[in-house]
Design an enzyme around this catalytic site. Structure first.
Site, short mmCIF file in Angstrom:
data_model
loop_
_atom_site.label_atom_id
_atom_site.label_comp_id
_atom_site.label_asym_id
_atom_site.label_seq_id
_atom_site.Cartn_x
_atom_site.Cartn_y
_atom_site.Cartn_z
N SER A 69 0.84 -1.21 0.00
CA SER A 69 0.00 0.00 0.00
C SER A 69 0.88 1.25 0.00
O SER A 69 0.63 2.20 -0.76
CB SER A 69 -0.92 0.02 1.23
OG SER A 69 -1.76 -1.12 1.24
N ALA A 121 -5.11 -1.62 -2.64
CA ALA A 121 -4.23 -1.25 -1.53
C ALA A 121 -5.12 -0.77 -0.38
O ALA A 121 -6.23 -0.28 -0.60
CB ALA A 121 -3.28 -0.14 -1.96
N LYS A 122 -4.62 -0.90 0.83
CA LYS A 122 -5.40 -0.44 1.99
C LYS A 122 -4.96 0.99 2.30
O LYS A 122 -4.05 1.22 3.09
CB LYS A 122 -5.20 -1.40 3.18
CG LYS A 122 -6.30 -1.28 4.23
CD LYS A 122 -6.28 -2.45 5.19
CE LYS A 122 -7.12 -2.19 6.43
NZ LYS A 122 -8.57 -2.13 6.20
N LEU A 123 -5.62 1.92 1.61
CA LEU A 123 -5.26 3.34 1.69
C LEU A 123 -6.38 4.10 2.37
O LEU A 123 -7.57 3.87 2.08
CB LEU A 123 -5.05 3.90 0.27
CG LEU A 123 -3.91 3.24 -0.52
CD1 LEU A 123 -3.92 3.72 -1.97
CD2 LEU A 123 -2.57 3.52 0.13
N TYR A 147 -11.29 4.74 1.71
CA TYR A 147 -12.40 4.46 2.61
C TYR A 147 -13.52 5.48 2.54
O TYR A 147 -14.60 5.27 3.09
CB TYR A 147 -11.89 4.25 4.04
CG TYR A 147 -11.33 2.85 4.15
CD1 TYR A 147 -12.11 1.80 4.62
CD2 TYR A 147 -10.08 2.55 3.64
CE1 TYR A 147 -11.63 0.50 4.63
CE2 TYR A 147 -9.59 1.25 3.63
CZ TYR A 147 -10.38 0.23 4.14
OH TYR A 147 -9.92 -1.05 4.12
#
Ligand code: PMP
Length: 300
Positions: free
Chosen positions: A62, A152-154, A158
């Site tokens: 990420s 990706a965990k961005l 969210y």
């Protein structure tokens, strides 16, 4: 949120109440942060962090996706995570590593911004505290893969989930289900989704979804149990006709789904495949399945 004693910030353990950042930190304004959600569980040999290395892999992926130079390597973050859980005497709970652009410049490009890396942990029970959940299909599609780095965990990604869950506030629905821009089932606001069809698992293929670590774990457990897993495009009408459905996620673990847009899935009860996989998953995370010991990082 239940406070613990310390938070790890840029290499130091800081008292929880003093873990502050500047209001002009870049990520607060523009949403470019890389983060993770990790769980630690009580096992017979003490507390262990579940799949820490897979979470660190995704964190580095990420960060790299937004060209964020990480100030700390994998070994340092592994040691920090283990040390933090131990120092806070957390027996079971959640870890939140986050890397963000800090204070110093104010323009869209984060090139000149410093990078801050933080890990916090605290006790945290069930994320979806219901025996089964009722879902509403969101009118917001899941961000298309090419619009940002959707796998990706961005932090900024969210916003998509926040808009979706805002829509079900004050309704009877417990969670949302987002479709991709092509109208296929994608995922929940913080969970991947599986359907049981003819004794096999069907789940959206990678692309428009976060490649969940729980998703990968459940797929591995299922295959080891001789349950087939198919990754493919799934239309909502097919999903309505599934025998069973469930969510997976670090926070949500394995959560059975009762209905989607008021269509009851199967018999509206926790089905046998979901029940079996949920039990196995909980056994694995608690260290009761020796085959999957490699997934556990002991903190003692
Ligand atoms: N999708 C989204 C959007 C999420 O936020 C999460 C939680 N990280 C998941 C799926 C599940 O991922 P994991 O199993 O790695 O927690």
């Amino acid at each position: 949120m239940q406070a613990t004693e310390e938070i790890w910030i840029n290499g130091e353990f800081v008292p929880w109440g003093q873990a502050r950042t500047h209001v002009l930190a870049h990520t607060l304004h523009y949403g470019a942060g890389a983060f993770e959600g990790v769980r630690a569980y009580r096992t017979a040999e003490g507390t262990a962090i579940f799949r820490l290395d897979a979470h660190l892999d995704r964190l580095f992926y990420s960060a790299a996706s937004i060209r964020m130079p990480m100030r700390f390597g994998r070994d340092a973050l592994r040691a920090a995570s283990v040390g933090l859980v131990r120092r806070n005497r957390l027996e079971e709970g959640y870890l939140r590593p986050i890397a963000f652009f800090g204070y110093g410049v104010m323009c869209v490009s984060p090139e000149q911004a410093p990078v801050d890396v933080v890990i916090a942990c605290w006790p945290w029970g069930a994320y979806l505290p219901h025996e089964m959940v009722d879902l509403k299909i969101s009118r917001y599609p899941r961000i298309p893969p090419d619009a940002t780095v959707a796998d990706a965990k961005l932090t900024g990604n969210y916003l998509n989930g926040i808009l979706a869950v805002n829509e079900i506030r004050g309704t009877k629905y417990h969670e949302v289900l987002l479709l991709d821009v092509g109208g296929h089932v994608a995922e929940g606001s913080g969970e991947n989704v599986f359907f049981v069809m003819g004794g096999q698992l069907h789940t959206p293929r990678l692309g428009a979804i976060l490649p969940g670590i729980t998703r990968a774990t459940v797929m591995r457990i299922a295959r080891d149990e001789g349950i087939g897993v198919v990754e493919r495009d799934i239309r909502p009408e097919e999903a309505f006709g599934a025998d069973e459905a469930f969510f997976t996620g670090t926070a949500a673990e394995v959560t059975p789904i009762r209905s989607i847009d008021d269509r009851v899935i199967g018999g509206g009860e926790v089905g046998p495949v979901t029940r079996r996989l949920r039990k196995l998953y909980l056994d694995v995370v608690h260290g009761a399945e020796p085959r999957y010991r490699e997934f556990l990082t002991p903190v003692e």
